[in-house]
Design a protein around this motif. Structure first.
Motif, PDB file in Angstrom:
ATOM      1  N   ARG A 193       0.692  -1.251  -0.094  1.00  0.00           N
ATOM      2  CA  ARG A 193      -0.025   0.004   0.026  1.00  0.00           C
ATOM      3  C   ARG A 193       0.954   1.450  -0.050  1.00  0.00           C
ATOM      4  N   LYS A 194       2.048   1.059  -0.015  1.00  0.00           N
ATOM      5  CA  LYS A 194       3.196   2.126  -0.033  1.00  0.00           C
ATOM      6  C   LYS A 194       3.036   3.105  -1.189  1.00  0.00           C
ATOM      7  N   ALA A 195       2.914   4.432  -1.113  1.00  0.00           N
ATOM      8  CA  ALA A 195       2.993   5.348  -2.090  1.00  0.00           C
ATOM      9  C   ALA A 195       4.602   5.348  -2.518  1.00  0.00           C
ATOM     10  N   THR A 196       4.660   5.652  -3.855  1.00  0.00           N
ATOM     11  CA  THR A 196       6.034   6.155  -4.323  1.00  0.00           C
ATOM     12  C   THR A 196       6.445   7.394  -4.157  1.00  0.00           C
ATOM     13  N   GLY A 197       7.593   7.815  -4.027  1.00  0.00           N
ATOM     14  CA  GLY A 197       8.082   8.977  -3.692  1.00  0.00           C
ATOM     15  C   GLY A 197       8.448   9.694  -5.014  1.00  0.00           C
ATOM     16  N   TYR A 198       8.462  11.085  -5.376  1.00  0.00           N
ATOM     17  CA  TYR A 198       8.790  11.567  -6.400  1.00  0.00           C
ATOM     18  C   TYR A 198       9.446  12.819  -6.381  1.00  0.00           C
ATOM     19  N   THR A 199      10.302  13.259  -7.257  1.00  0.00           N
ATOM     20  CA  THR A 199      11.092  14.450  -7.215  1.00  0.00           C
ATOM     21  C   THR A 199      10.333  15.655  -7.645  1.00  0.00           C
ATOM     22  N   LYS A 200      10.643  16.746  -7.678  1.00  0.00           N
ATOM     23  CA  LYS A 200       9.977  17.991  -8.128  1.00  0.00           C
ATOM     24  C   LYS A 200       9.658  17.776  -9.444  1.00  0.00           C
ATOM     25  N   ASP A 201      10.531  17.000 -10.412  1.00  0.00           N
ATOM     26  CA  ASP A 201      10.172  16.930 -11.900  1.00  0.00           C
ATOM     27  C   ASP A 201       9.421  15.466 -12.068  1.00  0.00           C
ATOM     28  N   LEU A 202       8.477  14.977 -11.066  1.00  0.00           N
ATOM     29  CA  LEU A 202       7.906  13.699 -11.300  1.00  0.00           C
ATOM     30  C   LEU A 202       8.718  12.650 -11.442  1.00  0.00           C
ATOM     31  N   GLU A 203       9.811  12.515 -11.267  1.00  0.00           N
ATOM     32  CA  GLU A 203      10.768  11.322 -11.314  1.00  0.00           C
ATOM     33  C   GLU A 203      10.683  10.401 -10.193  1.00  0.00           C
ATOM     34  N   PRO A 204      10.495   9.189 -10.235  1.00  0.00           N
ATOM     35  CA  PRO A 204      10.243   8.396  -9.094  1.00  0.00           C
ATOM     36  C   PRO A 204      11.686   8.020  -8.294  1.00  0.00           C
ATOM     37  N   TYR A 205      11.462   8.089  -7.195  1.00  0.00           N
ATOM     38  CA  TYR A 205      12.800   7.648  -6.265  1.00  0.00           C
ATOM     39  C   TYR A 205      12.569   6.022  -5.946  1.00  0.00           C
ATOM     40  N   PRO A 206      13.447   5.350  -5.822  1.00  0.00           N
ATOM     41  CA  PRO A 206      13.696   4.127  -5.559  1.00  0.00           C
ATOM     42  C   PRO A 206      13.327   3.825  -4.105  1.00  0.00           C
ATOM     43  N   TYR A 207      12.593   2.635  -3.662  1.00  0.00           N
ATOM     44  CA  TYR A 207      12.300   2.463  -2.082  1.00  0.00           C
ATOM     45  C   TYR A 207      13.531   2.402  -1.448  1.00  0.00           C
ATOM     46  N   ARG A 208      13.801   3.161  -0.311  1.00  0.00           N
ATOM     47  CA  ARG A 208      15.132   3.257   0.556  1.00  0.00           C
ATOM     48  C   ARG A 208      14.418   2.811   1.831  1.00  0.00           C
ATOM     49  N   VAL A 209      15.566   2.524   2.695  1.00  0.00           N
ATOM     50  CA  VAL A 209      15.401   2.038   4.150  1.00  0.00           C
ATOM     51  C   VAL A 209      15.935   3.112   4.891  1.00  0.00           C
ATOM     52  N   PHE A 210      15.116   3.642   5.745  1.00  0.00           N
ATOM     53  CA  PHE A 210      15.498   4.729   6.926  1.00  0.00           C
ATOM     54  C   PHE A 210      15.716   4.336   8.142  1.00  0.00           C
ATOM     55  N   PRO A 211      17.179   3.957   8.623  1.00  0.00           N
ATOM     56  CA  PRO A 211      17.310   3.130   9.845  1.00  0.00           C
ATOM     57  C   PRO A 211      17.416   4.359  11.221  1.00  0.00           C
ATOM     58  N   PHE A 212      17.282   5.583  10.707  1.00  0.00           N
ATOM     59  CA  PHE A 212      17.225   6.487  11.650  1.00  0.00           C
ATOM     60  C   PHE A 212      15.645   6.432  12.235  1.00  0.00           C
ATOM     61  N   GLN A 213      15.454   5.600  12.677  1.00  0.00           N
ATOM     62  CA  GLN A 213      13.672   5.253  13.035  1.00  0.00           C
ATOM     63  C   GLN A 213      13.145   6.580  13.784  1.00  0.00           C
ATOM     64  N   ALA A 214      13.650   6.846  15.098  1.00  0.00           N
ATOM     65  CA  ALA A 214      13.022   7.869  15.602  1.00  0.00           C
ATOM     66  C   ALA A 214      13.040   9.490  14.987  1.00  0.00           C
ATOM     67  N   ALA A 215      14.067   9.376  14.333  1.00  0.00           N
ATOM     68  CA  ALA A 215      14.212  10.849  13.661  1.00  0.00           C
ATOM     69  C   ALA A 215      13.349  11.014  12.256  1.00  0.00           C
ATOM     70  N   GLY A 216      13.254   9.914  11.720  1.00  0.00           N
ATOM     71  CA  GLY A 216      12.514  10.052  10.402  1.00  0.00           C
ATOM     72  C   GLY A 216      11.961   8.614   9.634  1.00  0.00           C
ATOM     73  N   GLY A 217      11.834   7.637  10.399  1.00  0.00           N
ATOM     74  CA  GLY A 217      11.541   6.467   9.897  1.00  0.00           C
ATOM     75  C   GLY A 217      10.179   5.889   9.833  1.00  0.00           C
ATOM     76  N   VAL A 218       9.122   6.693  10.247  1.00  0.00           N
ATOM     77  CA  VAL A 218       7.832   5.910  10.433  1.00  0.00           C
ATOM     78  C   VAL A 218       7.159   5.934   8.951  1.00  0.00           C
ATOM     79  N   TRP A 219       6.429   4.882   8.759  1.00  0.00           N
ATOM     80  CA  TRP A 219       5.472   4.850   7.816  1.00  0.00           C
ATOM     81  C   TRP A 219       4.095   4.798   8.244  1.00  0.00           C
ATOM     82  N   THR A 220       3.090   5.628   7.647  1.00  0.00           N
ATOM     83  CA  THR A 220       1.875   5.890   8.262  1.00  0.00           C
ATOM     84  C   THR A 220       0.832   6.286   7.226  1.00  0.00           C
ATOM     85  N   THR A 221      -0.367   6.489   7.516  1.00  0.00           N
ATOM     86  CA  THR A 221      -1.259   7.231   6.907  1.00  0.00           C
ATOM     87  C   THR A 221      -1.778   8.342   7.494  1.00  0.00           C
TER      88      THR A 221
END
Length: 485
Positions: A259-287
């Motif tokens: 159910r994950k959205a794909t992230g995009y650049t300002k020019d609508l280019e897709p980013y690959p899926y990345r892992v964010f190991p700094f969980q408390a600082a920025g790693g949450v996935w949510t709705t």
């Protein structure tokens, strides 16, 4: 070929209203909420405008202008989710629409979740707000140096971003990469790509944003609970609040990956899926709806002492008027306290924005690098629609021009590191920005509006003070200095 961006899902409102958010659809608690959402949707206007020249746009139009593929909004009102709206695409390649189940990275919205869990542990007696964190940290300790001789790094200071912790720790990783542990990240050891955590100012002396500060909080939570970070937060926050589509797990669990959205650049280019190991600082996935549940709990604990996350006393310390920042950025506006927190990871921007007195708030989540300017418009529309005292759009009435006093002010100024030029012709003032010349509309005594940008310019009554203040939508007043002739 331009891809169409905002698709509004048709909905049916049941005769019997319910607090349960419908899956795969927009949701409204009542017919009044339908009107509120529609008014916001169609009423995005600049902070500064001239009467008769207001550039009014819809959410869909601004998403197209800002290249924002998808958007999910949840609005909280008096202890419930009053409405949700979903726009555009979670994935452009497959034309997958955003819906209530679409999962975004919440990025730095991880921080208030983490802070609330830490404050919960304070109330359990497992942590102390003003204790040297090294007394509880295991294996890894905050490195001592000349800045920590008198003052120590404490939980309160870490939460407030004034513990003196340098702001490193930005790197994300591909799923097949070697992912660093928390200790490796804090020590700056391979496979971590970031430097070791360091103290660069005396704790308590100054405030600057710090991701590693929240990684230290993560380590504290792990050490005092003897659990993984995701297990501890599940137990303290996500499970009690029924945040069933929210996780700190890295990589993201398979059921949420679908159910994950794909992230995009300002020019609508897709980013690959990345892992964010700094969980408390920025790693949450949510709705958006799950984050709205957290906002409801924060407001209920504050107003009614529900004690879901913290006691009423603790909640009221979070939003007290005399501070500018603790768990959230706080704006004291009249009798109200308005709180907000942004989140930004590669391809995703989001905001959590609420009013204490109104018991209202909004979560907005996008899969775009380019949403912050859009959020300014969206928040002003909320303020206007729900009559928040804070930061209403300003629509100015033109007055008869009188620029006889402006001679000393004509010339070049420094603004945001750039040169802008103030000039006059035929009793009319102009501002040139990046070689483009704009007409200024006078709207008051020494007040002018540049409607196209938009900007407000004000000039001091003391004509020996040869400066002008430039007010923009995104960064407030800027005292522009006149450059030497």
């Amino acid at each position: 070929m331009r891809i169409p961006l905002a698709v509004i899902i048709i909905l049916l409102i049941s005769c019997q209203t319910t607090d349960k958010v419908k899956e795969n659809a927009d949701y409204f608690h009542s017919e009044v909420d339908v009107l509120h959402a529609k008014n916001i949707e169609e009423n995005l206007i600049p902070r500064y405008s001239v009467e008769g020249m207001v550039d009014r746009k819809s959410i869909s139009e601004m998403m197209q202008e800002y290249n924002i593929p998808g958007l999910s909004i949840a609005f909280v009102d008096d202890g419930k989710i009053s409405w949700t709206k979903h726009y555009g695409y979670a994935n452009l390649k497959d034309s997958t629409l955003v819906n209530s189940n679409t999962v975004f990275t919440g990025a730095s919205l991880s921080k208030p979740i983490t802070a609330m869990a830490a404050l919960n542990l304070v109330e359990q007696g497992k942590l102390k707000l003003d204790q040297d964190v090294n007394l509880l940290l295991e294996e890894w300790k905050v490195p001592d140096n000349e800045y920590t001789q008198k003052e120590k790094v404490t939980l309160r200071r870490l939460i407030s971003h004034n513990a003196g912790v340098k702001n490193d720790l930005w790197s994300s990783y591909m799923p097949d990469d070697s992912i660093p542990t928390m200790n490796q990240m804090l020590n700056g050891e391979s496979p971590s790509l970031d430097p070791a955590t360091s103290i660069v100012a005396e704790p308590g002396s100054t405030t600057f944003y710090s991701n590693p500060g929240y990684s230290i909080i993560q380590k504290l939570i792990m050490d005092v609970t003897d659990q993984s970070f995701e297990e501890a937060i599940d137990e303290m926050v996500f499970e009690p609040l029924s945040m069933e589509s929210t996780t700190f797990e890295q990589p993201i669990p398979p059921e949420l990956m679908k159910r994950k959205a794909t992230g995009y650049t300002k020019d609508l280019e897709p980013y690959p899926y990345r892992v964010f190991p700094f969980q408390a600082a920025g790693g949450v996935w949510t709705t958006a709806s799950d984050m709205a549940k957290m906002m409801i709990t924060l407001l209920s604990d504050y107003h009614h002492g529900e004690n879901m996350l913290t006691s009423q006393e603790m909640s009221q310390t979070i939003f007290r008027k005399e501070i500018d920042r603790y768990v959230f950025n706080l704006w004291n506006w009249g009798e109200d306290v308005v709180f907000h927190h942004y989140g930004s990871n590669q391809g995703f921007n989001c905001v959590m924005y609420g009013s204490i007195d109104k018991k209202q708030g909004m979560i907005a989540m996008t899969n775009s690098d380019n949403a912050f300017g859009f959020f300014d418009y969206l928040m002003r529309a909320v303020n206007q629609e729900y009559h928040w005292e804070y930061l209403q759009p300003e629509v100015w009435t033109p007055v008869e021009p009188d620029i006889r006093w402006t001679y000393n002010y004509l010339g070049e100024y420094e603004w945001r590191g750039n040169s802008v030029k103030l000039s006059s012709s035929n009793d009319q003032l102009y501002l040139t920005i990046n070689e483009e010349k704009f007409k200024l509309v006078q709207t008051g005594d020494r007040v002018f509006i540049l409607n196209e940008i938009p900007l407000k310019l004000t000039f001091p009554a003391n004509e020996d003070d040869v400066r002008m203040t430039i007010w923009s939508s995104d960064d407030g007043p800027y005292r522009a200095e006149k450059m030497d002739d």
